[in-house]
Design a protein around this motif. Structure first.
Motif, mmCIF file in Angstrom:
data_model
loop_
_atom_site.group_PDB
_atom_site.id
_atom_site.type_symbol
_atom_site.label_atom_id
_atom_site.label_comp_id
_atom_site.label_asym_id
_atom_site.label_seq_id
_atom_site.Cartn_x
_atom_site.Cartn_y
_atom_site.Cartn_z
ATOM 1 N N ASN A 12 0.880 -1.100 0.048
ATOM 2 C CA ASN A 12 0.005 -0.113 -0.010
ATOM 3 C C ASN A 12 0.803 1.041 0.038
ATOM 4 O OD1 ASN A 12 -2.940 -1.006 0.349
ATOM 5 N ND2 ASN A 12 -1.938 -1.969 1.920
ATOM 6 N N LYS A 13 0.332 2.102 -0.738
ATOM 7 C CA LYS A 13 1.364 3.579 -0.978
ATOM 8 C C LYS A 13 0.187 4.479 -0.051
ATOM 9 C CE LYS A 13 3.625 2.387 -4.912
ATOM 10 N NZ LYS A 13 4.125 2.943 -6.184
ATOM 11 N N PHE A 14 0.944 4.993 0.908
ATOM 12 C CA PHE A 14 0.168 5.966 1.750
ATOM 13 C C PHE A 14 0.805 7.452 1.270
ATOM 14 C CE2 PHE A 14 0.681 2.553 4.986
ATOM 15 C CZ PHE A 14 -0.513 2.076 4.904
ATOM 16 N N ARG A 15 -0.135 8.282 1.147
ATOM 17 C CA ARG A 15 0.270 9.892 0.808
ATOM 18 C C ARG A 15 0.904 10.115 1.943
ATOM 19 N NH1 ARG A 15 -5.728 12.099 -0.380
ATOM 20 N NH2 ARG A 15 -6.026 10.504 1.024
ATOM 21 N N SER A 16 1.989 11.020 1.528
ATOM 22 C CA SER A 16 2.942 11.582 2.685
ATOM 23 C C SER A 16 2.053 13.136 3.056
ATOM 24 C CB SER A 16 4.300 11.715 2.350
ATOM 25 O OG SER A 16 4.579 12.297 1.115
ATOM 26 N N GLN A 17 2.307 13.787 4.114
ATOM 27 C CA GLN A 17 2.020 14.846 4.463
ATOM 28 C C GLN A 17 3.042 15.272 5.352
ATOM 29 O OE1 GLN A 17 -2.029 14.523 5.943
ATOM 30 N NE2 GLN A 17 -1.118 14.620 8.292
ATOM 31 N N PHE A 18 3.123 16.575 6.048
ATOM 32 C CA PHE A 18 3.829 17.180 6.569
ATOM 33 C C PHE A 18 3.772 16.372 7.918
ATOM 34 C CE2 PHE A 18 5.207 20.199 10.048
ATOM 35 C CZ PHE A 18 6.408 20.427 9.602
ATOM 36 N N GLY A 19 5.056 15.706 8.572
ATOM 37 C CA GLY A 19 5.099 14.929 9.813
ATOM 38 C C GLY A 19 4.839 13.760 9.407
ATOM 39 N N GLY A 20 4.912 13.015 8.381
ATOM 40 C CA GLY A 20 4.338 11.727 8.151
ATOM 41 C C GLY A 20 3.768 11.306 7.209
ATOM 42 N N PHE A 21 2.748 9.986 7.198
ATOM 43 C CA PHE A 21 1.875 9.650 6.335
ATOM 44 C C PHE A 21 0.304 10.320 6.840
ATOM 45 C CE2 PHE A 21 4.855 6.153 6.460
ATOM 46 C CZ PHE A 21 5.307 6.225 5.272
ATOM 47 N N HIS A 22 -0.223 10.279 5.563
ATOM 48 C CA HIS A 22 -1.734 11.076 5.602
ATOM 49 C C HIS A 22 -2.492 9.926 6.411
ATOM 50 C CE1 HIS A 22 -5.736 12.158 4.100
ATOM 51 N NE2 HIS A 22 -5.060 13.154 3.763
ATOM 52 N N ARG A 23 -2.994 10.684 7.468
ATOM 53 C CA ARG A 23 -3.839 9.960 8.655
ATOM 54 C C ARG A 23 -4.863 8.855 7.987
ATOM 55 N NH1 ARG A 23 -2.247 11.739 14.097
ATOM 56 N NH2 ARG A 23 -3.947 10.563 14.866
ATOM 57 N N ALA A 24 -5.465 9.714 7.254
ATOM 58 C CA ALA A 24 -6.885 8.887 6.669
ATOM 59 C C ALA A 24 -6.407 7.755 5.951
ATOM 60 C CB ALA A 24 -7.701 9.734 5.997
ATOM 61 N N ASP A 25 -5.272 7.910 5.407
ATOM 62 C CA ASP A 25 -5.007 6.647 4.576
ATOM 63 C C ASP A 25 -4.694 5.471 5.332
ATOM 64 O OD1 ASP A 25 -5.222 8.040 1.914
ATOM 65 O OD2 ASP A 25 -2.886 8.337 1.755
ATOM 66 N N VAL A 26 -3.787 5.699 6.343
ATOM 67 C CA VAL A 26 -3.253 4.638 7.325
ATOM 68 C C VAL A 26 -4.615 4.306 8.033
ATOM 69 C CG1 VAL A 26 -1.817 4.361 9.449
ATOM 70 C CG2 VAL A 26 -1.048 5.938 7.532
ATOM 71 N N ALA A 27 -5.332 5.122 8.564
ATOM 72 C CA ALA A 27 -6.627 4.678 9.254
ATOM 73 C C ALA A 27 -7.484 3.889 8.367
ATOM 74 C CB ALA A 27 -7.466 5.699 9.758
ATOM 75 N N ASN A 28 -7.508 4.058 7.295
ATOM 76 C CA ASN A 28 -8.446 3.221 6.225
ATOM 77 C C ASN A 28 -7.843 1.796 5.895
ATOM 78 O OD1 ASN A 28 -10.541 5.066 5.772
ATOM 79 N ND2 ASN A 28 -9.403 6.108 3.952
ATOM 80 N N TYR A 29 -6.541 1.845 5.764
ATOM 81 C CA TYR A 29 -5.781 0.710 5.595
ATOM 82 C C TYR A 29 -5.851 -0.243 6.539
ATOM 83 C CZ TYR A 29 -1.854 -2.569 5.413
ATOM 84 O OH TYR A 29 -0.955 -3.845 5.205
ATOM 85 N N ILE A 30 -5.736 0.246 7.980
ATOM 86 C CA ILE A 30 -5.919 -0.499 9.341
ATOM 87 C C ILE A 30 -7.252 -1.228 9.535
ATOM 88 C CG2 ILE A 30 -6.065 -0.593 11.851
ATOM 89 C CD1 ILE A 30 -3.455 1.820 11.407
ATOM 90 N N GLU A 31 -8.346 -0.310 8.877
ATOM 91 C CA GLU A 31 -9.621 -0.812 9.184
ATOM 92 C C GLU A 31 -9.929 -2.042 8.191
ATOM 93 O OE1 GLU A 31 -12.123 2.658 8.497
ATOM 94 O OE2 GLU A 31 -11.633 3.463 10.528
ATOM 95 N N LYS A 32 -9.354 -1.922 6.738
ATOM 96 C CA LYS A 32 -9.603 -2.677 5.890
ATOM 97 C C LYS A 32 -9.014 -4.090 6.394
ATOM 98 C CE LYS A 32 -7.785 -3.888 1.197
ATOM 99 N NZ LYS A 32 -6.687 -3.650 0.729
ATOM 100 N N THR A 33 -7.742 -3.827 6.735
ATOM 101 C CA THR A 33 -7.091 -5.304 7.082
ATOM 102 C C THR A 33 -7.569 -5.952 8.254
ATOM 103 O OG1 THR A 33 -5.177 -4.090 8.414
ATOM 104 C CG2 THR A 33 -4.782 -4.535 5.985
ATOM 105 N N ALA A 34 -8.132 -5.125 9.216
ATOM 106 C CA ALA A 34 -8.881 -5.552 10.210
ATOM 107 C C ALA A 34 -10.191 -6.357 9.911
ATOM 108 C CB ALA A 34 -9.194 -4.538 11.518
#
Length: 75
Positions: free
Chosen positions: A4-26
């Motif tokens: 998975n590729k997460f969009r980057s933003q200032f200070g790290g990865f885009h939080r919504a992308d990471v949260a969506n990925y975690i919810e999908k895998t869960a």
């Protein structure tokens, strides 16, 4: 596991992308666990039926070896 590729933003990865990925895998893991539990229940029922059939065949064998009248066959 897919990459998975997460969009980057200032200070790290885009939080919504990471949260969506975690919810999908869960969700995928919960579905896999549910399927495995269903399979386990099916296999346990098959095991119990096979054990009952084995006991009936053992009883038939013992009766035959002792010259007793045989109980009806299990089908």
């Amino acid at each position: 596991m897919e990459m998975n590729k997460f969009r980057s933003q200032f200070g790290g990865f885009h939080r919504a992308d990471v949260a969506n990925y975690i919810e999908k895998t869960a969700r995928e893991h919960h579905e896999a666990i549910s399927a495995l539990k269903d399979e386990c229940a099916t296999l346990a029922a098959q095991r119990d039926a096979a054990k009952a059939e084995l006991e009936a065949v053992k009883a038939q064998l013992e009766a035959a070896l002792e010259g007793k009248e045989l109980p009806p066959a299990v089908e």
